[in-house]
Write a protein that holds these residues in place. Structure first.
Motif, PDB file in Angstrom:
ATOM      1  N   SER A  39       0.852  -1.185   0.000  1.00 15.05           N
ATOM      2  CA  SER A  39       0.000   0.000   0.000  1.00 15.05           C
ATOM      3  C   SER A  39       0.890   1.237   0.000  1.00 15.05           C
ATOM      4  O   SER A  39       1.818   1.340   0.809  1.00 15.05           O
ATOM      5  N   VAL A  40       0.641   2.154  -0.903  1.00 12.58           N
ATOM      6  CA  VAL A  40       1.416   3.380  -1.012  1.00 12.58           C
ATOM      7  C   VAL A  40       0.571   4.530  -0.473  1.00 12.58           C
ATOM      8  O   VAL A  40      -0.526   4.794  -0.984  1.00 12.58           O
ATOM      9  N   VAL A  41       1.079   5.195   0.561  1.00 17.08           N
ATOM     10  CA  VAL A  41       0.347   6.297   1.185  1.00 17.08           C
ATOM     11  C   VAL A  41       1.201   7.553   1.103  1.00 17.08           C
ATOM     12  O   VAL A  41       2.319   7.590   1.621  1.00 17.08           O
ATOM     13  N   ASN A  42       0.701   8.571   0.445  1.00 18.25           N
ATOM     14  CA  ASN A  42       1.439   9.817   0.300  1.00 18.25           C
ATOM     15  C   ASN A  42       1.346  10.645   1.578  1.00 18.25           C
ATOM     16  O   ASN A  42       0.312  10.673   2.250  1.00 18.25           O
ATOM     17  N   GLN A  43       2.465  11.315   1.916  1.00 18.18           N
ATOM     18  CA  GLN A  43       2.525  12.185   3.083  1.00 18.18           C
ATOM     19  C   GLN A  43       2.645  13.641   2.626  1.00 18.18           C
ATOM     20  O   GLN A  43       2.882  13.930   1.459  1.00 18.18           O
ATOM     21  N   VAL A  44       2.505  14.557   3.581  1.00 17.08           N
ATOM     22  CA  VAL A  44       2.517  15.980   3.242  1.00 17.08           C
ATOM     23  C   VAL A  44       3.918  16.472   2.894  1.00 17.08           C
ATOM     24  O   VAL A  44       4.071  17.489   2.220  1.00 17.08           O
ATOM     25  N   ALA A  45       4.951  15.764   3.360  1.00 10.62           N
ATOM     26  CA  ALA A  45       6.337  16.167   3.108  1.00 10.62           C
ATOM     27  C   ALA A  45       7.226  14.945   3.301  1.00 10.62           C
ATOM     28  O   ALA A  45       6.741  13.819   3.389  1.00 10.62           O
ATOM     29  N   GLN A  46       8.525  15.183   3.368  1.00 13.05           N
ATOM     30  CA  GLN A  46       9.482  14.101   3.557  1.00 13.05           C
ATOM     31  C   GLN A  46       9.190  13.327   4.838  1.00 13.05           C
ATOM     32  O   GLN A  46       8.946  13.915   5.888  1.00 13.05           O
ATOM     33  N   VAL A  47       9.204  12.002   4.745  1.00 14.76           N
ATOM     34  CA  VAL A  47       9.005  11.147   5.921  1.00 14.76           C
ATOM     35  C   VAL A  47      10.354  10.958   6.613  1.00 14.76           C
ATOM     36  O   VAL A  47      11.297  10.432   6.029  1.00 14.76           O
ATOM     37  N   THR A  48      10.450  11.395   7.863  1.00 15.63           N
ATOM     38  CA  THR A  48      11.716  11.330   8.599  1.00 15.63           C
ATOM     39  C   THR A  48      11.792  10.160   9.558  1.00 15.63           C
ATOM     40  O   THR A  48      12.881   9.843  10.055  1.00 15.63           O
ATOM     41  N   SER A  49      10.656   9.508   9.828  1.00 16.90           N
ATOM     42  CA  SER A  49      10.687   8.388  10.771  1.00 16.90           C
ATOM     43  C   SER A  49       9.453   7.520  10.600  1.00 16.90           C
ATOM     44  O   SER A  49       8.357   8.023  10.327  1.00 16.90           O
ATOM     45  N   MET A  59       0.323  -0.940  15.259  1.00 15.40           N
ATOM     46  CA  MET A  59       0.141   0.384  14.679  1.00 15.40           C
ATOM     47  C   MET A  59       1.472   0.941  14.175  1.00 15.40           C
ATOM     48  O   MET A  59       2.533   0.677  14.744  1.00 15.40           O
ATOM     49  N   LEU A  60       1.400   1.718  13.101  1.00 17.18           N
ATOM     50  CA  LEU A  60       2.573   2.332  12.502  1.00 17.18           C
ATOM     51  C   LEU A  60       2.487   3.842  12.654  1.00 17.18           C
ATOM     52  O   LEU A  60       1.473   4.451  12.298  1.00 17.18           O
ATOM     53  N   ALA A  61       3.556   4.442  13.194  1.00 11.72           N
ATOM     54  CA  ALA A  61       3.642   5.893  13.314  1.00 11.72           C
ATOM     55  C   ALA A  61       4.576   6.421  12.236  1.00 11.72           C
ATOM     56  O   ALA A  61       5.743   6.034  12.176  1.00 11.72           O
ATOM     57  N   ALA A  62       4.063   7.304  11.379  1.00 11.82           N
ATOM     58  CA  ALA A  62       4.851   7.907  10.312  1.00 11.82           C
ATOM     59  C   ALA A  62       4.980   9.400  10.587  1.00 11.82           C
ATOM     60  O   ALA A  62       3.976  10.111  10.650  1.00 11.82           O
ATOM     61  N   THR A  63       6.222   9.876  10.758  1.00  9.59           N
ATOM     62  CA  THR A  63       6.477  11.282  11.062  1.00  9.59           C
ATOM     63  C   THR A  63       6.847  12.028   9.792  1.00  9.59           C
ATOM     64  O   THR A  63       7.765  11.629   9.073  1.00  9.59           O
ATOM     65  N   SER A  64       6.131  13.106   9.532  1.00 10.00           N
ATOM     66  CA  SER A  64       6.368  13.890   8.317  1.00 10.00           C
ATOM     67  C   SER A  64       5.996  15.339   8.588  1.00 10.00           C
ATOM     68  O   SER A  64       4.873  15.624   9.026  1.00 10.00           O
ATOM     69  N   SER A  65       6.942  16.238   8.357  1.00  6.99           N
ATOM     70  CA  SER A  65       6.723  17.664   8.581  1.00  6.99           C
ATOM     71  C   SER A  65       6.245  17.891  10.015  1.00  6.99           C
ATOM     72  O   SER A  65       6.869  17.393  10.960  1.00  6.99           O
ATOM     73  N   SER A  91      10.947  11.817  14.829  1.00  9.45           N
ATOM     74  CA  SER A  91      11.101  10.573  15.591  1.00  9.45           C
ATOM     75  C   SER A  91       9.881  10.210  16.437  1.00  9.45           C
ATOM     76  O   SER A  91      10.002   9.930  17.624  1.00  9.45           O
ATOM     77  N   GLY A  92       8.712  10.168  15.812  1.00 12.51           N
ATOM     78  CA  GLY A  92       7.545   9.686  16.543  1.00 12.51           C
ATOM     79  C   GLY A  92       7.651   8.198  16.818  1.00 12.51           C
ATOM     80  O   GLY A  92       7.685   7.392  15.882  1.00 12.51           O
ATOM     81  N   VAL A  93       7.720   7.815  18.093  1.00 15.59           N
ATOM     82  CA  VAL A  93       7.880   6.402  18.463  1.00 15.59           C
ATOM     83  C   VAL A  93       6.751   5.981  19.394  1.00 15.59           C
ATOM     84  O   VAL A  93       6.366   6.722  20.303  1.00 15.59           O
ATOM     85  N   LEU A  94       6.230   4.793  19.161  1.00 11.98           N
ATOM     86  CA  LEU A  94       5.159   4.243  19.976  1.00 11.98           C
ATOM     87  C   LEU A  94       5.726   3.432  21.129  1.00 11.98           C
ATOM     88  O   LEU A  94       6.706   2.703  20.954  1.00 11.98           O
TER      89      LEU A  94
END
Length: 243
Positions: A39-49, A59-65, A91-94
């Motif tokens: 599954s490809v999910v677009n983010q608002v900016a570069q994904v840093t974590s 659950m998956l935490a994706a950090t972007s902008s 660095s959003g971590v669960l």
């Protein structure tokens, strides 16, 4: 193939055909076939974590902008969005139980969120520059580590809401940290000063217990499960250290 006749000519022979060889089923083959289409999910900016929780539904935490988006890894759909940041989040971590999340930020703050209500449980503001790496202790929920561009590593007591240790020694940005899998007092950090440092809080010293030369800016560090091997990543090299 052909058979030579007495007059010097050749008689063409039929090519013998064999039944196709059956492919033996293997455990590895079954494992890879169990995966569905990506599954490809677009983010608002570069994904840093990106970071997975350790418990179902993972659950998956994706950090972007300036936001962290939480996805359900089973449905691959967004569950909630955390966007209460004044600047870029990192660095959003669960937490291992999936009930809390820690996030660093460009302004030097470390924030702890409740996953159900999205409310801020704690906010630590002693770092003077951006916090690029945040990690929970593998042993307990009340200990948090942060690594910052101010070249320091801090250990936080979440229950008390205070910094219990500050480690100095790096000469450049600290971009990664990892808690030892069996010792709650031992942490590793990686820096752009080309070093990996091990910190041991049991002796009360602020200096590093061990310094390893990676030879290039260190982007990430992690422990292998046994706790005797440490991995550092930077430039074109992946180093495995027997500590």
């Amino acid at each position: 193939m052909a058979e030579r006749m007495n007059d010097g000519t050749y008689l063409k022979l039929p090519v013998k055909r064999y039944a196709p060889k059956s492919i033996r089923e293997t455990a590895e083959g079954r494992y890879w076939r169990a995966y569905r289409a990506p599954s490809v999910v677009n983010q608002v900016a570069q994904v840093t974590s990106v970071h997975f929780a350790d418990v179902y539904p993972f659950m998956l935490a994706a950090t972007s902008s300036a936001r962290v988006t939480i996805y359900n890894s089973q449905t691959r759909r967004s569950q909630r969005v955390f966007a209460r940041f004044k600047d870029v989040a990192y660095s959003g971590v669960l937490r291992s139980d999936g009930k809390a999340m820690a996030v660093g930020g460009q302004q030097g703050a470390v924030q702890l969120f409740d996953m159900s209500s999205r409310s801020i449980l704690r906010k630590f503001t002693l770092h003077t520059r951006a916090v690029r790496a945040v990690r929970f202790s593998p042993q307990n929920y009340s200990t948090l580590c942060s690594a910052s561009d101010d070249a320091t590593v801090r250990i936080w007591d979440v229950t008390a809401g205070s910094c219990v240790r500050r480690h100095d020694g790096h000469a450049d940005y600290v971009r990664s940290a990892a808690g030892h899998p069996t010792s709650s007092d031992t942490w590793a950090s990686g820096s752009y000063d080309h070093t990996v440092k091990l910190w041991d809080g049991r002796d009360g010293a602020k200096d590093a217990a061990m310094t390893l030369d990676h030879g290039a800016p260190v982007e990430d560090v992690t422990w292998l499960p046994g706790g005797s091997l440490l991995v550092s990543v930077g430039a074109q090299d992946v180093c495995v250290w027997d500590v």
